[in-house]
Design a protein around this motif. Structure first.
Motif, PDB file in Angstrom:
ATOM      1  N   VAL A   5       0.839  -1.195   0.000  1.00 12.96           N
ATOM      2  CA  VAL A   5       0.000   0.000   0.000  1.00 12.96           C
ATOM      3  C   VAL A   5       0.874   1.244   0.000  1.00 12.96           C
ATOM      4  O   VAL A   5       2.031   1.203   0.401  1.00 12.96           O
ATOM      5  CB  VAL A   5      -0.962   0.038   1.210  1.00 12.96           C
ATOM      6  CG1 VAL A   5      -2.015  -1.064   1.114  1.00 12.96           C
ATOM      7  CG2 VAL A   5      -0.211  -0.055   2.522  1.00 12.96           C
ATOM      8  N   ALA A  30     -13.741   2.916  -2.456  1.00 11.81           N
ATOM      9  CA  ALA A  30     -12.572   2.121  -2.831  1.00 11.81           C
ATOM     10  C   ALA A  30     -12.101   1.183  -1.725  1.00 11.81           C
ATOM     11  O   ALA A  30     -11.647   0.075  -2.013  1.00 11.81           O
ATOM     12  CB  ALA A  30     -11.426   3.045  -3.241  1.00 11.81           C
ATOM     13  N   VAL A  31     -12.196   1.618  -0.462  1.00 15.26           N
ATOM     14  CA  VAL A  31     -11.551   0.854   0.609  1.00 15.26           C
ATOM     15  C   VAL A  31     -12.479   0.022   1.484  1.00 15.26           C
ATOM     16  O   VAL A  31     -12.003  -0.874   2.186  1.00 15.26           O
ATOM     17  CB  VAL A  31     -10.689   1.764   1.520  1.00 15.26           C
ATOM     18  CG1 VAL A  31      -9.645   2.507   0.721  1.00 15.26           C
ATOM     19  CG2 VAL A  31     -11.535   2.701   2.359  1.00 15.26           C
ATOM     20  N   ARG A  34     -12.030  -3.684   2.222  1.00 13.81           N
ATOM     21  CA  ARG A  34     -10.838  -4.069   2.989  1.00 13.81           C
ATOM     22  C   ARG A  34     -10.912  -3.658   4.457  1.00 13.81           C
ATOM     23  O   ARG A  34     -10.107  -4.082   5.298  1.00 13.81           O
ATOM     24  CB  ARG A  34      -9.609  -3.429   2.324  1.00 13.81           C
ATOM     25  CG  ARG A  34      -8.290  -3.915   2.876  1.00 13.81           C
ATOM     26  CD  ARG A  34      -7.143  -3.599   1.946  1.00 13.81           C
ATOM     27  NE  ARG A  34      -7.013  -2.216   1.576  1.00 13.81           N
ATOM     28  CZ  ARG A  34      -6.243  -1.335   2.234  1.00 13.81           C
ATOM     29  NH1 ARG A  34      -5.575  -1.689   3.301  1.00 13.81           N
ATOM     30  NH2 ARG A  34      -6.167  -0.099   1.798  1.00 13.81           N
ATOM     31  N   ASP A 103      -7.773  -2.172   8.637  1.00 16.28           N
ATOM     32  CA  ASP A 103      -8.019  -3.497   8.079  1.00 16.28           C
ATOM     33  C   ASP A 103      -7.981  -4.543   9.193  1.00 16.28           C
ATOM     34  O   ASP A 103      -7.825  -4.201  10.371  1.00 16.28           O
ATOM     35  CB  ASP A 103      -7.059  -3.803   6.921  1.00 16.28           C
ATOM     36  CG  ASP A 103      -5.609  -3.967   7.338  1.00 16.28           C
ATOM     37  OD1 ASP A 103      -5.305  -4.107   8.548  1.00 16.28           O
ATOM     38  OD2 ASP A 103      -4.748  -3.950   6.432  1.00 16.28           O
ATOM     39  N   VAL A 123      -3.523   2.943   0.520  1.00 15.12           N
ATOM     40  CA  VAL A 123      -4.248   2.093  -0.400  1.00 15.12           C
ATOM     41  C   VAL A 123      -3.365   1.322  -1.371  1.00 15.12           C
ATOM     42  O   VAL A 123      -2.216   1.686  -1.609  1.00 15.12           O
ATOM     43  CB  VAL A 123      -5.275   2.928  -1.213  1.00 15.12           C
ATOM     44  CG1 VAL A 123      -6.359   3.491  -0.303  1.00 15.12           C
ATOM     45  CG2 VAL A 123      -4.599   4.069  -1.968  1.00 15.12           C
ATOM     46  N   THR A 124      -3.949   0.275  -1.939  1.00 14.90           N
ATOM     47  CA  THR A 124      -3.284  -0.494  -2.989  1.00 14.90           C
ATOM     48  C   THR A 124      -3.316   0.315  -4.282  1.00 14.90           C
ATOM     49  O   THR A 124      -4.033   1.314  -4.381  1.00 14.90           O
ATOM     50  CB  THR A 124      -4.013  -1.830  -3.221  1.00 14.90           C
ATOM     51  OG1 THR A 124      -5.319  -1.560  -3.740  1.00 14.90           O
ATOM     52  CG2 THR A 124      -4.102  -2.654  -1.942  1.00 14.90           C
ATOM     53  N   GLU A 126      -4.681  -0.539  -7.085  1.00  7.19           N
ATOM     54  CA  GLU A 126      -6.036  -0.619  -7.638  1.00  7.19           C
ATOM     55  C   GLU A 126      -6.981   0.350  -6.920  1.00  7.19           C
ATOM     56  O   GLU A 126      -7.773   1.052  -7.554  1.00  7.19           O
ATOM     57  CB  GLU A 126      -6.551  -2.053  -7.519  1.00  7.19           C
ATOM     58  CG  GLU A 126      -7.918  -2.266  -8.121  1.00  7.19           C
ATOM     59  CD  GLU A 126      -8.370  -3.713  -8.005  1.00  7.19           C
ATOM     60  OE1 GLU A 126      -9.587  -3.923  -7.904  1.00  7.19           O
ATOM     61  OE2 GLU A 126      -7.516  -4.633  -8.016  1.00  7.19           O
ATOM     62  N   GLU A 127      -6.895   0.402  -5.588  1.00  7.39           N
ATOM     63  CA  GLU A 127      -7.733   1.326  -4.825  1.00  7.39           C
ATOM     64  C   GLU A 127      -7.381   2.775  -5.153  1.00  7.39           C
ATOM     65  O   GLU A 127      -8.267   3.619  -5.288  1.00  7.39           O
ATOM     66  CB  GLU A 127      -7.580   1.059  -3.324  1.00  7.39           C
ATOM     67  CG  GLU A 127      -8.158  -0.261  -2.879  1.00  7.39           C
ATOM     68  CD  GLU A 127      -7.699  -0.685  -1.494  1.00  7.39           C
ATOM     69  OE1 GLU A 127      -8.364  -1.552  -0.904  1.00  7.39           O
ATOM     70  OE2 GLU A 127      -6.668  -0.172  -0.991  1.00  7.39           O
ATOM     71  N   ALA A 130      -8.988   3.792  -8.348  1.00  9.56           N
ATOM     72  CA  ALA A 130     -10.431   4.009  -8.167  1.00  9.56           C
ATOM     73  C   ALA A 130     -10.699   5.358  -7.503  1.00  9.56           C
ATOM     74  O   ALA A 130     -11.605   6.093  -7.919  1.00  9.56           O
ATOM     75  CB  ALA A 130     -11.044   2.872  -7.348  1.00  9.56           C
ATOM     76  N   VAL A 131      -9.919   5.691  -6.483  1.00  4.91           N
ATOM     77  CA  VAL A 131     -10.095   6.981  -5.807  1.00  4.91           C
ATOM     78  C   VAL A 131      -9.804   8.108  -6.791  1.00  4.91           C
ATOM     79  O   VAL A 131     -10.592   9.057  -6.919  1.00  4.91           O
ATOM     80  CB  VAL A 131      -9.195   7.106  -4.554  1.00  4.91           C
ATOM     81  CG1 VAL A 131      -9.246   8.515  -3.986  1.00  4.91           C
ATOM     82  CG2 VAL A 131      -9.591   6.086  -3.490  1.00  4.91           C
TER      83      VAL A 131
END
Length: 151
Positions: A5, A30-31, A34, A103, A123-124, A126-127, A130-131
């Motif tokens: 992350v 997005a999160v 998780r 998490d 965040v990852t 991917e997240e 998205a954000v």
């Protein structure tokens, strides 16, 4: 093993309630899959809350009373497996003075403070994508980028 992350923040003091709402909702969308543990303060810096957030604030205080949070609603724990608690989180996140999301391993995922004007998230890739897509023109930076700018 957990995905790597990166720590980000919205690169603007979000004094506008609409921008704060947009940013908080983008991060939450997005999160939330998780997130395992969440705390929210049922307190706002806004003195004249509109009717909907005021009702949500009252509901949060009621959730917090059996937890020992008292009438202030400071540190109300929400159960993200309960849709009614997620609805409260979504409805009051940008109005609260403090929201903390973690998490399952208690690694922080996001923090919203000062009625949504300060937003940071861990965040990852991917997240983060998205954000970023949901933020539109609101800029987001890694904390490393933010620190480099201040030098």
């Amino acid at each position: 093993m957990a995905e790597p992350v990166t720590e980000y923040c919205v690169d603007r003091d979000l004094g506008d309630p609409g921008e704060a709402e947009l940013a908080c909702q983008a991060v939450l969308a997005a999160v939330l899959p998780r997130v395992d543990r969440t705390w929210i303060d049922a307190i706002s810096d806004h003195k004249d809350l509109p009717a909907a957030p005021r009702a949500t604030q009252t509901a949060l205080v009621q959730v917090g009373l059996p937890q020992g949070c008292g009438d202030s609603g400071l540190g109300v724990e929400l159960d993200v497996r309960r849709s009614d608690h997620v609805s409260l989180l979504r409805a009051f996140a940008s109005w609260s003075i403090g929201v903390e999301l973690y998490d399952v391993s208690m690694r922080w995922v996001a923090y919203f403070s000062d009625t949504g004007s300060s937003i940071s998230f861990n965040v990852t890739e991917e997240e983060a994508a998205a954000v970023r897509a949901s933020l539109g023109t609101l800029p987001m930076l890694t904390v490393r980028e933010m620190k480099a700018r201040k030098r």
